[in-house]
Design an enzyme around this catalytic site. Sequence first.
Site, PDB file in Angstrom:
ATOM      1  N   ARG A 119       0.831  -1.213   0.000  1.00  0.00           N
ATOM      2  CA  ARG A 119       0.000   0.000   0.000  1.00  0.00           C
ATOM      3  C   ARG A 119       0.863   1.260   0.000  1.00  0.00           C
ATOM      4  O   ARG A 119       0.552   2.239  -0.679  1.00  0.00           O
ATOM      5  CB  ARG A 119      -0.912  -0.009   1.229  1.00  0.00           C
ATOM      6  CG  ARG A 119      -1.823   1.198   1.284  1.00  0.00           C
ATOM      7  CD  ARG A 119      -2.986   0.962   2.226  1.00  0.00           C
ATOM      8  NE  ARG A 119      -3.956   2.027   2.129  1.00  0.00           N
ATOM      9  CZ  ARG A 119      -4.183   2.908   3.102  1.00  0.00           C
ATOM     10  NH1 ARG A 119      -3.517   2.824   4.244  1.00  0.00           N
ATOM     11  NH2 ARG A 119      -5.085   3.848   2.934  1.00  0.00           N
ATOM     12  N   SER A 164       8.426  10.277  -2.516  1.00  0.00           N
ATOM     13  CA  SER A 164       7.976  11.535  -1.886  1.00  0.00           C
ATOM     14  C   SER A 164       7.210  11.242  -0.596  1.00  0.00           C
ATOM     15  O   SER A 164       7.244  12.038   0.339  1.00  0.00           O
ATOM     16  CB  SER A 164       7.110  12.355  -2.859  1.00  0.00           C
ATOM     17  OG  SER A 164       6.009  11.597  -3.312  1.00  0.00           O
ATOM     18  N   HIS A 217      -6.077  -6.036  -2.325  1.00  0.00           N
ATOM     19  CA  HIS A 217      -6.887  -6.176  -1.111  1.00  0.00           C
ATOM     20  C   HIS A 217      -7.141  -7.646  -0.755  1.00  0.00           C
ATOM     21  O   HIS A 217      -8.020  -7.948   0.024  1.00  0.00           O
ATOM     22  CB  HIS A 217      -8.203  -5.397  -1.255  1.00  0.00           C
ATOM     23  CG  HIS A 217      -8.011  -3.906  -1.226  1.00  0.00           C
ATOM     24  ND1 HIS A 217      -9.021  -3.002  -1.499  1.00  0.00           N
ATOM     25  CD2 HIS A 217      -6.915  -3.145  -0.936  1.00  0.00           C
ATOM     26  CE1 HIS A 217      -8.547  -1.767  -1.394  1.00  0.00           C
ATOM     27  NE2 HIS A 217      -7.276  -1.824  -1.063  1.00  0.00           N
ATOM     28  N   HIS A 276       0.608   4.308  -2.667  1.00  0.00           N
ATOM     29  CA  HIS A 276       0.405   5.700  -2.245  1.00  0.00           C
ATOM     30  C   HIS A 276       1.590   6.586  -2.629  1.00  0.00           C
ATOM     31  O   HIS A 276       1.447   7.796  -2.746  1.00  0.00           O
ATOM     32  CB  HIS A 276       0.140   5.778  -0.734  1.00  0.00           C
ATOM     33  CG  HIS A 276      -1.266   5.404  -0.385  1.00  0.00           C
ATOM     34  ND1 HIS A 276      -1.959   5.970   0.657  1.00  0.00           N
ATOM     35  CD2 HIS A 276      -2.127   4.521  -0.963  1.00  0.00           C
ATOM     36  CE1 HIS A 276      -3.179   5.448   0.717  1.00  0.00           C
ATOM     37  NE2 HIS A 276      -3.302   4.564  -0.248  1.00  0.00           N
ATOM     38  N   ASN A 316      -3.144   9.064   4.276  1.00  0.00           N
ATOM     39  CA  ASN A 316      -1.942   8.417   4.816  1.00  0.00           C
ATOM     40  C   ASN A 316      -1.857   8.433   6.342  1.00  0.00           C
ATOM     41  O   ASN A 316      -1.363   7.483   6.947  1.00  0.00           O
ATOM     42  CB  ASN A 316      -0.684   9.123   4.264  1.00  0.00           C
ATOM     43  CG  ASN A 316      -0.544   8.961   2.758  1.00  0.00           C
ATOM     44  OD1 ASN A 316      -1.098   8.032   2.179  1.00  0.00           O
ATOM     45  ND2 ASN A 316       0.195   9.860   2.128  1.00  0.00           N
TER      46      ASN A 316
END
Length: 315
Positions: free
Chosen positions: A64, A78, A197, A68, A98
């Site tokens: 994940r 980043s 998922h 992101h 986040n």
Amino acid sequence: MASSIMSNHCFFIVAFFLLSVTAAYGQLSENFYAGTCPALDGIIQREVSRALSAEKRMGASLLRLFFHDCFVQGCDASILLDDVPETLFIGEKTASPNVNSVRGYDVIDNIKAAVEANCSGVVSCADVIALATRQAVVQLGGPTWTLLLGRRDSTTASKAQAESDLPGPRFNLTGLIGAFGKKGLTPNELVALSGAHTIGKARCAFADDGQEGRAGCPPLPLPLLQLSSDMTALDLQTPEAFDNKYYENLVKKKGLLHSDNVLVTDSTLNSLVKKYGTKPGIFASDFAAAMERLSKIGVLTGGNGQIRFDCKKVN
Ligand code: HEM
């Protein structure tokens, strides 16, 4: 004599030109670190094994974190930059998708430290995330994919883009297709990547109201205090195995998130969900191909960006 000076001169001009072109338009390549950090693959394997034997869910958390990262400014690490109040620098860690949610920053820091101890200043944090993610998926039983390397790390981050570009659990299908389309990914790739998922957990507060997928959560209405703490598996059948059970759940309308359950509401995407639910091999190869594409979004190469020494801050 004059001609040899001339040809030397030409050689240097051509060499300089080629070097600057490579630096400016550098490309990813599969064996990017073969000469500069030959131990890299072994370090990634060892460190990811260590993290997963401490906690299997960390594999999901790394996957994940990578997603992101790539959806915000591209796969440029980043997401790893800390806020720096003194310089008013604001990173992405506190962005709403986040904060108190993305995990694994410390694992990436540990891997990067182990890499730095072996070959300092060579391997980017962005490549460490990409390599660790692939290794984690493989160790949980998922497919591998070709991972081109040579990403460089950003010197900037964007909290605003994290809040605008990352899809939310209550998105409808049009919203999801739009968010993926904005990153150059197709609706079919949305379906394949949502298969992530099949591992990991989500907060019950995000569960699709009234759907059976929230079976692992306390019954509604949730007492207020439980809103932030209760979590359940995104795939109740095999939460720690990277398999195709997620799609079996979707066919039975037992996805946990609304954004999972809406994938079956379009007839074309529904047939893909059904195919993935019955043919694990096809899911595995489509997921791998989609991860390859995800991992190339907005990468910095050549002379752009930098190789951070500490993933949490710019050099
Ligand atoms: C399609 C749009 C997506 C939405 C709306 C979405 C939303 C979410 C939400 C809300 C959570 C739980 C967060 C929490 O409770 O704190 C979650 C967890 C997770 N997501 Fe997604 N996600 C999407 C796509 C993806 C993609 C493309 C990947 C990776 C390729 C991914 C990988 C994961 C993983 C592995 C977890 C579990 C993390 C853990 O246990 O730490 N998701 N997602």
